[in-house]
Design a protein around this motif. Structure first.
Motif, PDB file in Angstrom:
ATOM      1  N   PRO A 176      -1.055  10.781   9.361  1.00  0.00           N
ATOM      2  CA  PRO A 176      -0.938   9.327   9.291  1.00  0.00           C
ATOM      3  C   PRO A 176      -2.302   8.663   9.160  1.00  0.00           C
ATOM      4  O   PRO A 176      -3.343   9.270   9.405  1.00  0.00           O
ATOM      5  N   ASP A 177      -2.275   7.389   8.785  1.00  0.00           N
ATOM      6  CA  ASP A 177      -3.517   6.628   8.678  1.00  0.00           C
ATOM      7  C   ASP A 177      -4.288   6.621   9.992  1.00  0.00           C
ATOM      8  O   ASP A 177      -5.518   6.570   9.995  1.00  0.00           O
ATOM      9  N   SER A 178      -3.568   6.666  11.120  1.00  0.00           N
ATOM     10  CA  SER A 178      -4.226   6.568  12.417  1.00  0.00           C
ATOM     11  C   SER A 178      -5.152   7.744  12.711  1.00  0.00           C
ATOM     12  O   SER A 178      -6.013   7.654  13.581  1.00  0.00           O
ATOM     13  N   SER A 179      -4.986   8.864  12.003  1.00  0.00           N
ATOM     14  CA  SER A 179      -5.852  10.021  12.246  1.00  0.00           C
ATOM     15  C   SER A 179      -6.997  10.098  11.247  1.00  0.00           C
ATOM     16  O   SER A 179      -7.734  11.080  11.232  1.00  0.00           O
ATOM     17  N   LEU A 180      -7.154   9.064  10.405  1.00  0.00           N
ATOM     18  CA  LEU A 180      -8.221   9.055   9.409  1.00  0.00           C
ATOM     19  C   LEU A 180      -9.067   7.806   9.548  1.00  0.00           C
ATOM     20  O   LEU A 180      -8.627   6.782  10.067  1.00  0.00           O
ATOM     21  N   ALA A 181     -10.297   7.895   9.067  1.00  0.00           N
ATOM     22  CA  ALA A 181     -11.191   6.742   8.964  1.00  0.00           C
ATOM     23  C   ALA A 181     -11.740   6.713   7.551  1.00  0.00           C
ATOM     24  O   ALA A 181     -11.963   7.759   6.939  1.00  0.00           O
ATOM     25  N   ILE A 182     -11.958   5.519   7.014  1.00  0.00           N
ATOM     26  CA  ILE A 182     -12.499   5.383   5.662  1.00  0.00           C
ATOM     27  C   ILE A 182     -13.698   4.450   5.694  1.00  0.00           C
ATOM     28  O   ILE A 182     -13.684   3.428   6.387  1.00  0.00           O
ATOM     29  N   ALA A 231       0.839  -1.195   0.000  1.00  0.00           N
ATOM     30  CA  ALA A 231       0.000   0.000   0.000  1.00  0.00           C
ATOM     31  C   ALA A 231       0.875   1.246   0.000  1.00  0.00           C
ATOM     32  O   ALA A 231       1.996   1.256   0.511  1.00  0.00           O
ATOM     33  N   ALA A 232       0.342   2.305  -0.588  1.00  0.00           N
ATOM     34  CA  ALA A 232       1.082   3.565  -0.647  1.00  0.00           C
ATOM     35  C   ALA A 232       1.035   4.262   0.703  1.00  0.00           C
ATOM     36  O   ALA A 232      -0.043   4.512   1.237  1.00  0.00           O
ATOM     37  N   ALA A 233       2.172   4.562   1.282  1.00  0.00           N
ATOM     38  CA  ALA A 233       2.235   5.250   2.566  1.00  0.00           C
ATOM     39  C   ALA A 233       2.121   6.755   2.345  1.00  0.00           C
ATOM     40  O   ALA A 233       2.501   7.260   1.292  1.00  0.00           O
ATOM     41  N   LEU A 284      -7.179   3.458   1.712  1.00  0.00           N
ATOM     42  CA  LEU A 284      -6.364   4.661   1.552  1.00  0.00           C
ATOM     43  C   LEU A 284      -5.057   4.403   2.280  1.00  0.00           C
ATOM     44  O   LEU A 284      -5.042   4.284   3.507  1.00  0.00           O
ATOM     45  N   GLY A 285      -3.952   4.318   1.532  1.00  0.00           N
ATOM     46  CA  GLY A 285      -2.700   3.914   2.170  1.00  0.00           C
ATOM     47  C   GLY A 285      -2.858   2.518   2.738  1.00  0.00           C
ATOM     48  O   GLY A 285      -3.331   1.607   2.065  1.00  0.00           O
ATOM     49  N   ILE A 344     -10.471  11.859  11.980  1.00  0.00           N
ATOM     50  CA  ILE A 344     -10.921  11.546  13.336  1.00  0.00           C
ATOM     51  C   ILE A 344      -9.936  12.059  14.389  1.00  0.00           C
ATOM     52  O   ILE A 344     -10.071  11.756  15.575  1.00  0.00           O
ATOM     53  N   GLY A 345      -8.929  12.824  13.955  1.00  0.00           N
ATOM     54  CA  GLY A 345      -7.968  13.386  14.886  1.00  0.00           C
ATOM     55  C   GLY A 345      -8.486  14.656  15.551  1.00  0.00           C
ATOM     56  O   GLY A 345      -9.607  15.110  15.309  1.00  0.00           O
ATOM     57  N   ASN A 346      -7.649  15.251  16.364  1.00  0.00           N
ATOM     58  CA  ASN A 346      -8.017  16.459  17.101  1.00  0.00           C
ATOM     59  C   ASN A 346      -7.444  17.730  16.494  1.00  0.00           C
ATOM     60  O   ASN A 346      -7.664  18.821  17.020  1.00  0.00           O
ATOM     61  N   THR A 347      -6.699  17.590  15.398  1.00  0.00           N
ATOM     62  CA  THR A 347      -6.114  18.752  14.737  1.00  0.00           C
ATOM     63  C   THR A 347      -6.346  18.657  13.234  1.00  0.00           C
ATOM     64  O   THR A 347      -6.621  17.583  12.699  1.00  0.00           O
ATOM     65  N   ALA A 348      -6.232  19.797  12.551  1.00  0.00           N
ATOM     66  CA  ALA A 348      -6.360  19.819  11.092  1.00  0.00           C
ATOM     67  C   ALA A 348      -5.275  18.931  10.481  1.00  0.00           C
ATOM     68  O   ALA A 348      -4.161  18.828  11.008  1.00  0.00           O
ATOM     69  N   CYS A 349      -5.597  18.306   9.356  1.00  0.00           N
ATOM     70  CA  CYS A 349      -4.738  17.265   8.802  1.00  0.00           C
ATOM     71  C   CYS A 349      -4.589  17.435   7.300  1.00  0.00           C
ATOM     72  O   CYS A 349      -5.583  17.581   6.595  1.00  0.00           O
ATOM     73  N   ASP A 350      -3.350  17.448   6.796  1.00  0.00           N
ATOM     74  CA  ASP A 350      -3.089  17.517   5.358  1.00  0.00           C
ATOM     75  C   ASP A 350      -2.863  16.110   4.813  1.00  0.00           C
ATOM     76  O   ASP A 350      -2.094  15.334   5.379  1.00  0.00           O
ATOM     77  N   ARG A 351      -3.523  15.792   3.691  1.00  0.00           N
ATOM     78  CA  ARG A 351      -3.342  14.476   3.074  1.00  0.00           C
ATOM     79  C   ARG A 351      -3.708  14.525   1.600  1.00  0.00           C
ATOM     80  O   ARG A 351      -4.672  15.193   1.224  1.00  0.00           O
ATOM     81  N   ASP A 352      -2.921  13.849   0.792  1.00  0.00           N
ATOM     82  CA  ASP A 352      -3.245  13.717  -0.624  1.00  0.00           C
ATOM     83  C   ASP A 352      -4.333  12.660  -0.770  1.00  0.00           C
ATOM     84  O   ASP A 352      -4.121  11.486  -0.512  1.00  0.00           O
ATOM     85  N   LEU A 353      -5.532  13.095  -1.184  1.00  0.00           N
ATOM     86  CA  LEU A 353      -6.658  12.187  -1.372  1.00  0.00           C
ATOM     87  C   LEU A 353      -6.925  11.950  -2.849  1.00  0.00           C
ATOM     88  O   LEU A 353      -8.033  11.580  -3.244  1.00  0.00           O
TER      89      LEU A 353
END
Length: 230
Positions: free
Chosen positions: A104-110, A95-97, A217-218, A134-143
């Motif tokens: 990180p994956d741990s701050s997202l849910a799919i 999977a693409a990291a 995702l990842g 699902i984290g407590n801070t704003a998060c940047d990610r390539d979707l």
């Protein structure tokens, strides 16, 4: 141990008990001060409560996003879609990291779902993918399409039938900043034919029956969602 002196014994005993009580109170006070200075505050139950709160807040978020390319939508069939380099099959590619500095994956849910429970013959299933911070801070990610994958399996999950990245990979980036609880939504259509990694095998129509769809995702995978072809 027996008190002695000019005063009655009970007076000496009372003085002893008062001294012992004062010593106990002083000891408790010292322990409390030492604990406070060491910075107590790492309360596992409080951390668990915070995590539960962040998960609950995602349920009320409004899904936003753009529709990703889809298998068979305006392309005469095939396997495009919200594609990615991650493979969910047992023998698939790694999977693409996420890139350095991205969430990180741990701050997202799919979550993935089919728009219908049953599709009649000839109708292309459409799958919706929702990615939530699902984290407590704003998060940047390539979707972008190149980072996502949608897979169809047999109902028991033992056989991989199709992935949107097999025949039409797409590496177009789509960087997003997701606030806590914010969601991004995408859709993918499936032409109803099988596929294999690298599009190296013939694409055969999938017959009537019960199947499951999984989003990825990842290294993050959704729960399988059942649907039927009639």
């Amino acid at each position: 141990m027996e008190p002695s002196g000019p005063l009655p014994p009970e007076i000496y005993w009372r003085r002893r008990w008062l001294a012992i009580g004062a010593a106990v109170v002083a000891l408790i006070l010292v322990v409390w001060i030492v604990s406070a200075l060491r910075g107590g505050g790492d309360d596992p139950s409080a951390d668990a409560a915070a995590a539960s709160s962040s998960l609950t807040s995602t349920t009320s978020a409004t899904a936003t996003g753009t529709a990703a390319p889809s298998d068979g939508a305006g392309s005469g069939g095939g396997g495009g879609g919200a594609s990615g380099s991650a493979s969910a099959s047992a023998s698939g590619t790694a999977a693409a990291a996420p890139a350095p500095g991205q969430c990180p994956d741990s701050s997202l849910a799919i979550k993935v779902s089919a728009d219908k429970s049953t599709y009649p013959a000839g109708q292309e299933p459409e799958f919706g993918i929702v990615i939530t911070n699902i984290g407590n801070t704003a998060c940047d990610r390539d979707l972008g399409a190149g980072m996502q994958q949608v897979l169809v399996y047999t109902l028991d999950g033992q056989k991989r039938l199709w992935s949107n990245v097999d025949c039409y990979p797409n590496s177009t980036p789509d960087p997003r900043t997701l606030a806590p609880g914010e969601q991004a939504a995408f859709t993918v259509k499936w032409s109803g034919a099988t596929s294999a990694p690298g599009c190296t095998a013939p694409r055969d129509p999938v017959g009537a029956g019960a199947y499951t769809v999984v989003g990825q995702l990842g290294n993050l995978r959704s729960s399988p969602e059942p649907f039927n072809l009639s």
